[in-house]
Structures are given as C-alpha cells and as structure tokens.
Design a protein around this motif. Sequence first.
Motif, PDB file in Angstrom:
ATOM      1  N   ARG A 179       0.835  -1.200   0.000  1.00  0.00           N
ATOM      2  CA  ARG A 179       0.000   0.000   0.000  1.00  0.00           C
ATOM      3  C   ARG A 179       0.870   1.252   0.000  1.00  0.00           C
ATOM      4  N   GLN A 180       0.621   2.136  -0.955  1.00  0.00           N
ATOM      5  CA  GLN A 180       1.342   3.407  -1.019  1.00  0.00           C
ATOM      6  C   GLN A 180       0.766   4.251  -2.151  1.00  0.00           C
ATOM      7  N   SER A 181       0.514   5.531  -1.899  1.00  0.00           N
ATOM      8  CA  SER A 181       0.155   6.429  -2.988  1.00  0.00           C
ATOM      9  C   SER A 181       1.435   6.921  -3.646  1.00  0.00           C
ATOM     10  N   ARG A 182       1.333   7.263  -4.925  1.00  0.00           N
ATOM     11  CA  ARG A 182       2.520   7.711  -5.644  1.00  0.00           C
ATOM     12  C   ARG A 182       3.090   8.983  -4.991  1.00  0.00           C
ATOM     13  N   TYR A 183       4.379   8.956  -4.708  1.00  0.00           N
ATOM     14  CA  TYR A 183       5.084  10.051  -4.026  1.00  0.00           C
ATOM     15  C   TYR A 183       4.515  10.305  -2.626  1.00  0.00           C
ATOM     16  N   ASP A 184       3.827   9.294  -2.074  1.00  0.00           N
ATOM     17  CA  ASP A 184       3.254   9.400  -0.718  1.00  0.00           C
ATOM     18  C   ASP A 184       2.321  10.604  -0.582  1.00  0.00           C
ATOM     19  N   LYS A 185       1.558  10.879  -1.646  1.00  0.00           N
ATOM     20  CA  LYS A 185       0.633  12.007  -1.599  1.00  0.00           C
ATOM     21  C   LYS A 185      -0.500  11.712  -0.631  1.00  0.00           C
ATOM     22  N   GLY A 186      -0.959  12.768   0.031  1.00  0.00           N
ATOM     23  CA  GLY A 186      -2.052  12.638   0.979  1.00  0.00           C
ATOM     24  C   GLY A 186      -1.683  13.254   2.309  1.00  0.00           C
ATOM     25  N   ASP A 187      -2.666  13.810   2.989  1.00  0.00           N
ATOM     26  CA  ASP A 187      -2.423  14.477   4.268  1.00  0.00           C
ATOM     27  C   ASP A 187      -2.464  13.521   5.445  1.00  0.00           C
ATOM     28  N   THR A 188      -3.059  12.354   5.256  1.00  0.00           N
ATOM     29  CA  THR A 188      -3.166  11.390   6.341  1.00  0.00           C
ATOM     30  C   THR A 188      -2.573  10.058   5.909  1.00  0.00           C
ATOM     31  N   GLU A 189      -2.308   9.213   6.892  1.00  0.00           N
ATOM     32  CA  GLU A 189      -1.780   7.885   6.586  1.00  0.00           C
ATOM     33  C   GLU A 189      -2.776   7.089   5.759  1.00  0.00           C
ATOM     34  N   ASP A 190      -4.059   7.270   6.039  1.00  0.00           N
ATOM     35  CA  ASP A 190      -5.091   6.574   5.285  1.00  0.00           C
ATOM     36  C   ASP A 190      -5.041   6.955   3.811  1.00  0.00           C
ATOM     37  N   GLU A 191      -4.840   8.240   3.519  1.00  0.00           N
ATOM     38  CA  GLU A 191      -4.751   8.699   2.130  1.00  0.00           C
ATOM     39  C   GLU A 191      -3.465   8.230   1.470  1.00  0.00           C
ATOM     40  N   ARG A 192      -2.387   8.202   2.236  1.00  0.00           N
ATOM     41  CA  ARG A 192      -1.097   7.799   1.665  1.00  0.00           C
ATOM     42  C   ARG A 192      -1.033   6.302   1.380  1.00  0.00           C
ATOM     43  N   THR A 193      -1.997   5.557   1.922  1.00  0.00           N
ATOM     44  CA  THR A 193      -2.016   4.109   1.685  1.00  0.00           C
ATOM     45  C   THR A 193      -3.294   3.672   0.974  1.00  0.00           C
ATOM     46  N   ALA A 194      -3.899   4.606   0.229  1.00  0.00           N
ATOM     47  CA  ALA A 194      -5.175   4.323  -0.434  1.00  0.00           C
ATOM     48  C   ALA A 194      -5.015   3.513  -1.713  1.00  0.00           C
ATOM     49  N   TYR A 195      -3.789   3.321  -2.159  1.00  0.00           N
ATOM     50  CA  TYR A 195      -3.520   2.561  -3.375  1.00  0.00           C
ATOM     51  C   TYR A 195      -2.772   1.280  -3.030  1.00  0.00           C
ATOM     52  N   ILE A 196      -3.066   0.231  -3.776  1.00  0.00           N
ATOM     53  CA  ILE A 196      -2.319  -1.017  -3.672  1.00  0.00           C
ATOM     54  C   ILE A 196      -1.498  -1.167  -4.945  1.00  0.00           C
ATOM     55  N   ASN A 197      -0.219  -1.518  -4.790  1.00  0.00           N
ATOM     56  CA  ASN A 197       0.705  -1.579  -5.911  1.00  0.00           C
ATOM     57  C   ASN A 197       1.201  -2.993  -6.150  1.00  0.00           C
ATOM     58  N   CYS A 198       1.186  -3.402  -7.395  1.00  0.00           N
ATOM     59  CA  CYS A 198       1.655  -4.723  -7.798  1.00  0.00           C
ATOM     60  C   CYS A 198       2.866  -4.544  -8.705  1.00  0.00           C
ATOM     61  N   PRO A 199       4.064  -4.979  -8.275  1.00  0.00           N
ATOM     62  CA  PRO A 199       5.290  -4.734  -9.042  1.00  0.00           C
ATOM     63  C   PRO A 199       5.507  -5.767 -10.136  1.00  0.00           C
ATOM     64  N   MET A 200       6.175  -5.348 -11.191  1.00  0.00           N
ATOM     65  CA  MET A 200       6.529  -6.257 -12.286  1.00  0.00           C
ATOM     66  C   MET A 200       7.998  -6.109 -12.638  1.00  0.00           C
ATOM     67  N   THR A 201       8.637  -7.244 -12.890  1.00  0.00           N
ATOM     68  CA  THR A 201       9.973  -7.229 -13.473  1.00  0.00           C
ATOM     69  C   THR A 201       9.834  -7.000 -14.973  1.00  0.00           C
ATOM     70  N   ARG A 202      10.954  -6.824 -15.635  1.00  0.00           N
ATOM     71  CA  ARG A 202      10.892  -6.611 -17.079  1.00  0.00           C
ATOM     72  C   ARG A 202      10.312  -7.834 -17.788  1.00  0.00           C
ATOM     73  N   ASP A 203      10.738  -9.032 -17.388  1.00  0.00           N
ATOM     74  CA  ASP A 203      10.225 -10.249 -18.030  1.00  0.00           C
ATOM     75  C   ASP A 203       8.724 -10.384 -17.801  1.00  0.00           C
ATOM     76  N   GLN A 204       8.267 -10.079 -16.597  1.00  0.00           N
ATOM     77  CA  GLN A 204       6.837 -10.163 -16.308  1.00  0.00           C
ATOM     78  C   GLN A 204       6.052  -9.148 -17.126  1.00  0.00           C
ATOM     79  N   TYR A 205       6.596  -7.951 -17.270  1.00  0.00           N
ATOM     80  CA  TYR A 205       5.946  -6.912 -18.059  1.00  0.00           C
ATOM     81  C   TYR A 205       5.851  -7.325 -19.519  1.00  0.00           C
ATOM     82  N   GLU A 206       6.949  -7.829 -20.072  1.00  0.00           N
ATOM     83  CA  GLU A 206       6.955  -8.232 -21.486  1.00  0.00           C
ATOM     84  C   GLU A 206       5.958  -9.360 -21.725  1.00  0.00           C
ATOM     85  N   GLY A 207       5.916 -10.319 -20.801  1.00  0.00           N
ATOM     86  CA  GLY A 207       4.969 -11.421 -20.942  1.00  0.00           C
ATOM     87  C   GLY A 207       3.528 -10.955 -20.841  1.00  0.00           C
ATOM     88  N   PHE A 208       3.281  -9.985 -19.959  1.00  0.00           N
ATOM     89  CA  PHE A 208       1.948  -9.414 -19.793  1.00  0.00           C
ATOM     90  C   PHE A 208       1.505  -8.701 -21.070  1.00  0.00           C
TER      91      PHE A 208
END
Length: 449
Positions: A179-208
């Motif tokens: 959980r993290q908003s891009r650049y930790d935007k938001g005035d509260t912890e709840d806002e700064r964690t309002a997004y869920i992020n799923c990371p990809m490696t280059r191979d995973q991205y290319e396959g996707f």
Amino acid sequence: MSTSLHIIGGGMAGSEAAWQAATAGVPVVIHEMRPTVGTFAHRTGSLAEMVCSNSFRSDDDEQNAVGLLHWEMRTAGSLIMEMADAHRLPAGGALAVDRDPFAEAVTERLRSHPLVTVVDEEVTDLPRDGHWIVATGPLTGSKLAEAIAAEAGQDSLAFFDAIAPIVHADTIDMDIAWRQSRYDKGDTEDERTAYINCPMTRDQYEGFIDAMLAADKTEFKEGETAGYFDGCLPIEVMAERGRETLRFGPMKPVGLTNPHDPTNKPYAVVQLRRDNKLGTLYNIVGFQTKMKYGAQKDVFGMIPGLQSASFARLGGIHRNTFINSPTLLDEQMRLRSQPNVRFAGQITGVEGYVESASMGLLAGRMAAAEIQGQALPPVPEMTAMGALVTHITGGADAKSFQPMNVNFGLFPPVDAKGGRRGRQVRYKMYTDRAKAAWTDWLGLRAAAE
C-alpha cells in the motif's frame, strides 16, 4: 406555458440540473428509464450512478483545472459535490467516492425534495412543448438517439468507452503487493495508503504485454467506425501504440518503493485504488479494457499479487454517443432548431463525471431563469465552467469536435508579462482569475460586501 422543467436522464448532469432548478424554486420532473430499461454499464436504478471509475480526479483548486471545477461547483451549491465530499474515500490528492452510498444519497435527496418528481419511464422523442433538458449521457436510448439525429439533420457522433475491472481486496496477495500512494501524496496515513501496488519485473511486463495483445477482444460491429476517447483508452489499445507506452502511463513505476524489496526498482507497477469506504473493493487504475471476460481473468491473473484475485466486476466496452454541439447548441445550451430543449452532460461532448455534472448545473440554472422570466448573463469564459460551455457551444472546431475534459488549454491565456513564468505560477494565475470571475458571476462578492 408550463412552469415545470422536465429532465430526461438522472445521471450526473440530470441530477445536478434538477437540484439547481428546484433550489431556485422551479418544479422539476426527472424522467429516468432505469431500472425499467437497463443499460450495458449500469447496475442499479439509482440516480447519479458511477459506471466507470470512482474518481472525480484531482481536487487541487490552485494547480489543476478539474480541481478548479470542483471549487466552482461547490461554491454554486452543487448537490453532486456535496454528496461526493460526504462519501469521500482516501485517494491522495484525488477526490475518490464510495460509489453506491454516493448514488443512494443523491437519489434520496432528490426524491425527498418537495419540488422534484422522479418518473421511471423511457422518453423516446424530443418533446415540442414545455421546458426540457436532455441529459441522457453516453448510453442514450436508441429511439431517443434516432430522434435527436433526425432533429439535428445529421447523424450523432460516437466513440467507444471502456470500463476498468474491480477486484475483491481480500483476494490480493499482500505478500507481493503493498500500500502506497505515488510520491506518498495525501495528508493522512489513510490517504497515503489508499492505493495497492503490484510490481513487475521486465520479463513479467513483457509477458503481460504479449498476452494482452494476443487476447480475444470485443471488436466493433460491421458499420461501426467510431474511435476512442484518448482520456479513457482501453489498455490494450495503448499497448498497441508501443510496448513501452504503459510504463509511461498507468503502469509507470515512479514515486513508489516496494517494502518487500526496497533495493530493487520495479520495471512497471500496476496500481489499484480503493473503490468503496469499507476498503473491500479496489479498481485497477487505468485498466479500461475491451478484452473478453475469459481473457481478462487469464491476463490479469499474470499480474503479481493478482494471481488468485476475484473480480467483483470485469471490464467492458460500450458505445458512447454525443452530439456535434458547436453546430447544434446556442450559448444557452438550447437546440437551435428546437429551443425549448437544452442539452447537458456527456452527450454535449464534455468528458468526465465532474464536467458532465457542471454542464447540468449550468443548464439547470439557465432553464430555471428562463422559466422565471429572467436571463442569466454569459458565464465568463475564464472560469472552468465558462471555458467548457464556450468550447461546446462554438469555441471548438465543429469539423474535428471530440469529447473534452476540462483543461487550461480551453481558457483564455493569462497575461504572462514579465518574462517566462513557471507552470505553477501560470496555473495559479488561471485559478485566481477564474475564482474572482466566478464569484462575481454568482453575485457572491456583492452579497459579501
């Protein structure tokens, strides 16, 4: 002549138009075909149902044109903005809304208003008598669309719009995602964690990318030649423009640090944004799609963290109709050939929830004033609403007219004397000028003095 205002369509624009007119003391009848007649995208019979994203986008009223539009609507007593604020979800600097309670609250407020009547029926023709606003949105019924086209003397224009999928939060693998908003935007912890992020490696991205491009997709039917609105492109259409396009768009990996592996920068990141107050549903940001349902489950299952995800709603694509407003509407948003009818909302060629609602706000006020024997002065074009209504009623080139979000490019340029100005300074000049003009137009400044 009837002293009531009839509104066809109870979406964002129709609901706001009804509220503005009723607040001014004019009786209103909303004609809404749902739930009697359903559509591809709607799930309920509620007014102001949100069918695509749950975001009203940036709420920054000093540096962003849509944030300025929020400010103007709030200042004008907007029902849509009042209910959006009441059902706001953490989303960093954006205004995200808990969609079902929001729509239910708008519906309750309008149905309980003594001057508002909601009739569950489909209107299939343009009425010749009385005062009417057509606010049927992108999914206008086929019979009414045919009547509009016949009256306008030309075919309605059309493009195709796509819907992003929604995921059950408890099926996301948080050992991979974080959980993290891009650049930790938001005035509260709840806002700064309002997004869920799923990371990809280059191979995973290319396959996707490979799997997405090869997947079965919903195609246009024979004879349908409309294009897409650039602000809501299907993700696979973006990928077709170049394999790296998504890494510089909705899957950009910047402003994020994976706490599971902080020393390695993801090659790409898929973000999900909270879709309801309970935090049980998340929509995949920017993942509008025309992939068929079976293909969506397979392809989105390749995203790290979503391997076992359960979908509350899969993505889809639908036809989105709008009129060539610069040739058809006058400065009061009336149909030139039939001035007892106004148009408002997305069918006029504005794009986005807030833009649609704002045109409903103006149409409702204009119609109410006309019914009461008054005439509103033109909306200053240096305001956000003025820039939009000017664009759709003559400011745009009719030959190349396409749906448009509000942006500073629609505003008259600011005076940049004194040398080149930075973007932040220029944007603040736009918003300061707009707020002063909008306040004057509403008559609030004189009242305050």
